[in-house]
Design a protein around this motif. Structure first.
Motif, short mmCIF file in Angstrom:
data_model
loop_
_atom_site.label_atom_id
_atom_site.label_comp_id
_atom_site.label_asym_id
_atom_site.label_seq_id
_atom_site.Cartn_x
_atom_site.Cartn_y
_atom_site.Cartn_z
N VAL A 97 0.85 -1.20 0.00
CA VAL A 97 0.00 0.00 0.00
C VAL A 97 0.89 1.25 0.00
O VAL A 97 0.63 2.21 -0.73
CB VAL A 97 -0.96 0.00 1.21
CG1 VAL A 97 -1.69 1.33 1.35
CG2 VAL A 97 -1.96 -1.14 1.09
N GLY A 98 1.94 1.23 0.80
CA GLY A 98 2.87 2.35 0.82
C GLY A 98 3.56 2.53 -0.51
O GLY A 98 3.79 3.67 -0.96
N LYS A 147 -5.00 -3.19 9.55
CA LYS A 147 -4.84 -2.10 10.51
C LYS A 147 -4.34 -0.83 9.82
O LYS A 147 -4.73 0.27 10.19
CB LYS A 147 -3.90 -2.51 11.64
CG LYS A 147 -4.52 -3.55 12.56
CD LYS A 147 -3.59 -3.94 13.67
CE LYS A 147 -4.23 -4.99 14.56
NZ LYS A 147 -3.34 -5.40 15.63
N LEU A 148 -3.50 -0.99 8.81
CA LEU A 148 -3.05 0.17 8.04
C LEU A 148 -4.22 0.84 7.34
O LEU A 148 -4.32 2.07 7.32
CB LEU A 148 -1.98 -0.22 7.02
CG LEU A 148 -1.52 0.92 6.10
CD1 LEU A 148 -0.78 1.99 6.89
CD2 LEU A 148 -0.67 0.39 4.99
N LEU A 149 -5.11 0.04 6.78
CA LEU A 149 -6.27 0.62 6.09
C LEU A 149 -7.17 1.37 7.07
O LEU A 149 -7.70 2.43 6.75
CB LEU A 149 -7.04 -0.46 5.34
CG LEU A 149 -6.29 -1.07 4.14
CD1 LEU A 149 -7.14 -2.15 3.48
CD2 LEU A 149 -5.88 -0.01 3.13
N TYR A 150 -7.36 0.83 8.28
CA TYR A 150 -8.11 1.56 9.31
C TYR A 150 -7.42 2.90 9.61
O TYR A 150 -8.07 3.93 9.74
CB TYR A 150 -8.19 0.76 10.62
CG TYR A 150 -9.17 -0.37 10.62
CD1 TYR A 150 -10.46 -0.23 10.12
CD2 TYR A 150 -8.80 -1.60 11.14
CE1 TYR A 150 -11.35 -1.28 10.14
CE2 TYR A 150 -9.69 -2.66 11.17
CZ TYR A 150 -10.96 -2.50 10.67
OH TYR A 150 -11.84 -3.54 10.70
N LEU A 151 -6.10 2.84 9.75
CA LEU A 151 -5.34 4.05 10.06
C LEU A 151 -5.46 5.08 8.94
O LEU A 151 -5.66 6.27 9.21
CB LEU A 151 -3.88 3.70 10.32
CG LEU A 151 -2.96 4.87 10.65
CD1 LEU A 151 -3.35 5.50 11.98
CD2 LEU A 151 -1.51 4.41 10.69
N LEU A 152 -5.34 4.63 7.71
CA LEU A 152 -5.45 5.56 6.58
C LEU A 152 -6.84 6.19 6.51
O LEU A 152 -6.97 7.40 6.28
CB LEU A 152 -5.13 4.84 5.27
CG LEU A 152 -3.66 4.53 5.02
CD1 LEU A 152 -3.50 3.65 3.80
CD2 LEU A 152 -2.86 5.80 4.87
N ALA A 195 -2.49 11.46 15.19
CA ALA A 195 -3.76 11.59 15.89
C ALA A 195 -4.65 10.37 15.64
O ALA A 195 -5.27 9.84 16.57
CB ALA A 195 -4.48 12.86 15.45
N ALA A 196 -4.69 9.90 14.41
CA ALA A 196 -5.51 8.73 14.08
C ALA A 196 -4.99 7.48 14.80
O ALA A 196 -5.77 6.68 15.31
CB ALA A 196 -5.52 8.49 12.58
N TYR A 197 -3.67 7.34 14.87
CA TYR A 197 -3.09 6.17 15.55
C TYR A 197 -3.45 6.19 17.03
O TYR A 197 -3.86 5.16 17.59
CB TYR A 197 -1.56 6.16 15.36
CG TYR A 197 -0.92 4.90 15.88
CD1 TYR A 197 -0.97 3.73 15.14
CD2 TYR A 197 -0.26 4.87 17.10
CE1 TYR A 197 -0.38 2.57 15.60
CE2 TYR A 197 0.33 3.71 17.58
CZ TYR A 197 0.26 2.57 16.82
OH TYR A 197 0.83 1.41 17.28
N VAL A 198 -3.34 7.34 17.67
CA VAL A 198 -3.69 7.44 19.09
C VAL A 198 -5.18 7.18 19.30
O VAL A 198 -5.56 6.44 20.23
CB VAL A 198 -3.28 8.82 19.66
CG1 VAL A 198 -3.85 9.04 21.04
CG2 VAL A 198 -1.76 8.94 19.69
N ILE A 199 -6.02 7.72 18.44
CA ILE A 199 -7.46 7.49 18.56
C ILE A 199 -7.79 6.01 18.42
O ILE A 199 -8.57 5.45 19.20
CB ILE A 199 -8.24 8.34 17.53
CG1 ILE A 199 -8.19 9.82 17.92
CG2 ILE A 199 -9.70 7.86 17.40
CD1 ILE A 199 -8.67 10.76 16.83
#
Length: 146
Positions: A62-63, A96-101, A135-139
């Protein structure tokens, strides 16, 4: 309880966020170190039986797709952000990356809409994107999705 690697990732994203806000540029060495550490963590997770190799490689893919996007858009989405996505993809895996993105893009969209309403923001205004990753990672950590 959060794992040591998750807390290190929060610290890494916070540091990169500060650099991205201040300089609008991410140091290549720090990004390369992040990819190296993420690859080592991915390999360690595989050997300990915590995750399949395919999910980590798909996250990195994805990256790589974002690197291509950076190239064809003349860095409208920066190379540094794309390399960070490779590191996060290796560390988190595909899902998990897709959730983060999704969370990071959602936060940046909300922020942009608010700023366009409040200030003299234009559609072409550029924003540092790493703070939205942080911010998304912490949330998502607080929501216990990671």
């Amino acid at each position: 309880m959060y794992s040591f690697s998750q807390l290190c990732c929060v610290g890494y994203l916070c540091y990169l966020s500060v650099l991205d806000i201040q300089k609008r540029r991410l140091p290549e060495g720090l990004l390369a170190a992040g990819v190296g550490v993420a690859a080592a963590v991915a390999v360690l997770k595989i050997f300990l039986g915590f995750g399949p190799l395919l999910l980590s490689l798909a996250g990195a893919a994805v990256g790589i797709a974002f690197l291509w996007i950076s190239k064809i858009t003349d860095e409208a989405f920066g190379y540094g952000d794309s390399i960070l996505i490779i590191a996060l993809g290796l560390f988190l895996g595909l899902w998990k990356l897709l959730y983060l993105l999704m969370a990071a893009f959602g936060l940046s969209a909300i922020y942009s809409m608010v700023m366009m309403k409040k200030q003299n923001f234009q559609r072409t205004t550029t924003l540092p994107f790493v703070p939205f990753f942080g911010a998304a990672y912490v949330i998502l950590l607080l929501a216990r999705l990671f």
